[in-house]
Design an enzyme around this catalytic site. Structure first.
Site, PDB file in Angstrom:
ATOM      1  N   HIS A 259      41.146  -8.306 -42.904  1.00 54.41           N
ATOM      2  CA  HIS A 259      41.847  -9.400 -43.598  1.00 54.41           C
ATOM      3  C   HIS A 259      43.336  -9.077 -43.614  1.00 54.41           C
ATOM      4  O   HIS A 259      43.728  -7.930 -43.772  1.00 54.41           O
ATOM      5  CB  HIS A 259      41.333  -9.541 -45.033  1.00 54.41           C
ATOM      6  CG  HIS A 259      41.637 -10.868 -45.633  1.00 54.41           C
ATOM      7  ND1 HIS A 259      42.849 -11.169 -46.188  1.00 54.41           N
ATOM      8  CD2 HIS A 259      40.893 -11.994 -45.721  1.00 54.41           C
ATOM      9  CE1 HIS A 259      42.837 -12.419 -46.625  1.00 54.41           C
ATOM     10  NE2 HIS A 259      41.667 -12.949 -46.347  1.00 54.41           N
ATOM     11  N   ASP A 313      33.678 -14.385 -44.850  1.00 52.36           N
ATOM     12  CA  ASP A 313      32.907 -15.005 -43.770  1.00 52.36           C
ATOM     13  C   ASP A 313      31.670 -14.193 -43.409  1.00 52.36           C
ATOM     14  O   ASP A 313      30.689 -14.752 -42.894  1.00 52.36           O
ATOM     15  CB  ASP A 313      33.789 -15.178 -42.531  1.00 52.36           C
ATOM     16  CG  ASP A 313      34.870 -16.217 -42.763  1.00 52.36           C
ATOM     17  OD1 ASP A 313      36.042 -15.931 -42.452  1.00 52.36           O
ATOM     18  OD2 ASP A 313      34.540 -17.290 -43.306  1.00 52.36           O
TER      19      ASP A 313
END
Ligand code: SDX
Length: 376
Positions: A259, A313
């Protein structure tokens, strides 16, 4: 020498009152409320109101929002035709983007740039996007669309429109938790895209259409679909090591991991992972337990080898598969949720009233004269 911030990494471009990642506690708050508290006790409709209005709704406000949302769900004939006629080979994100553009051409309500106009358009999109996504899922399975049921909440109605039935409450709640967690995440690529379009004083549908395009990419929203493709490619927990060796040797990005902002783990993952665990426990998919073992084995192997944590996700992708949705529908489901965050930022950018226009440092040829005769 001008410092270049590639990818705008770490660059603060404006203020926002909508959400923030609290790095000290690695938690995300929407208008000051920790998402884990919202996911534990609130509906997605309440979170939509919070993002748009800045406060959780009163009972009366919630009932009014629910009633308006349910009334706005049906598509007009032309929109339903667009979904039915687009090639089934195109990606559902392209269907969604196309229908949003169409809805923009039909919206004759006053676009005076007011908050009221923005909120009315936002609610209409929140209500209709699930109807589009469900109709697209049905047609790809050669099934007729199922009309929305105004007696059902947003999450339940989506299952009803996709499958003709509402699953167990644990399944619906897991889905609703994913919608709450996906709703908003500050200046991510698709939200910033919506803000850039809005900063030129273009319209809400243009900003949302652009944001859908940004979210489709596998480095962003498309990752939840890629997670399921990865799990299917690996197949069994025992194959994780060899697969990861090969993937890392090929310098592949492992989808669902890493991320730009969270470097010590995505604060949303524990909540979604717990919901996924409850979903596996009630799933009637004979492969659910094995898939969960594979999912856990890959997560451990990636962290052991690269020290990279999963992002939202990663649990969301497996959860949507176990709920019965086809993989290409996963990112459209992300849109069904993030439409709330995008439109809250569109309203905020309108109020910021500043054109977004960064600079680039030139590295091309120095100034030169044109050749005198003819062309080379
Ligand atoms: C979302 O911004 C948001 O908030 C987004 C989002 C939201 O709610 O809106 O949270 C939703 O988009 C989540 C991210 C979904 N994308 C993926 O899962 C795709 C895989 N992830 C990577 O592509 C990557 O982690 C990014 C793009 C998400 C972030 O990349 P950065 O911040 O640009 O970091 P980087 O690519 O520079 O990585 C730093 C290092 C690199 O190693 P070196 O080249 O320096 O040796 O870590 C490695 C990267 O190769 N790395 C990975 C990796 N993520 C980082 N290596 C393999 N697999 C990965 N997933």
């Amino acid at each position: 020498m001008t410092q270049i911030h590639r990818g705008l990494a770490g660059v603060v471009v404006d203020t926002t009152g909508i959400s923030t990642v609290v790095t000290e506690t690695n938690s995300l708050t929407y208008r000051g409320y920790p998402v884990q508290d919202l996911a534990a006790s609130r509906s997605f409709e309440e979170v939509a109101h919070l993002l748009w209005y800045g406060e959780l709704p009163t009972t009366t406000q919630l009932r009014e929002l629910e009633a308006r949302e349910r009334a706005l769900r049906p598509l007009d004939r032309a929109a339903a035709e667009i979904v039915a006629r687009l090639p089934a080979t195109c990606h559902p994100m392209d269907v969604l983007r196309t229908v949003i553009s169409y809805l923009g051409t039909q919206d004759l309500t006053e676009d005076d740039g007011s908050l009221a106009a923005n909120r009315a358009k936002s609610l209409a999109l929140l209500a209709r996007l699930p109807t589009v996504v469900a109709a697209d899922q049905r047609r790809r399975r050669r099934l007729d669309p199922i009309p929305p049921d105004p007696s059902l909440g947003l999450a339940e109605n989506f299952f009803h429109m996709c499958f003709g039935a509402v699953p167990a409450p644990e399944v619906v709640r897991c889905f609703e938790i994913s919608l709450i967690l996906y709703a908003e995440h500050s200046f991510n690529a698709s939200t910033f895209t919506a803000r850039v379009v809005t900063s030129t004083l273009s319209d809400l549908y243009s900003a949302v259409t652009a944001a859908v395009g940004a979210l489709k990419g596998p480095l962003h929203g498309g990752a939840n679909e890629a997670v399921m493709h990865t799990l299917n490619e690996i197949g069994e927990p025992e194959r994780v090591g060899a697969w990861l060796d090969r993937a890392l040797a090929e310098k592949r990005k492992i989808m669902g991991f890493g991320h730009r902002v969270y470097k010590h783990g995505d604060s949303r993952v524990p909540i979604m992972s717990q919901a996924l665990g409850r979903l596996v426990a009630v799933s009637d998919d004979p492969r659910a337990v094995r898939l969960a073992e594979l999912h856990a084995a890959l997560e451990k192997a990636v962290f052991d080898r690269k020290g990279i944590h999963p992002n939202l996700d990663y649990p969301a992708g497996l959860a949507y598969h176990l709920m019965g949705f086809d993989i290409p529908l996963f990112t459209p489901i992300f849109v069904m949720s993030r439409i709330t965050g995008w439109t809250a930022h569109i309203a905020e950018q309108l109020q910021a009233n500043v054109l977004i226009r960064p600079l680039g440092t030139y590295t091309g040829p120095a100034q030169r004269d044109l050749p005198v005769a003819g062309r080379a």
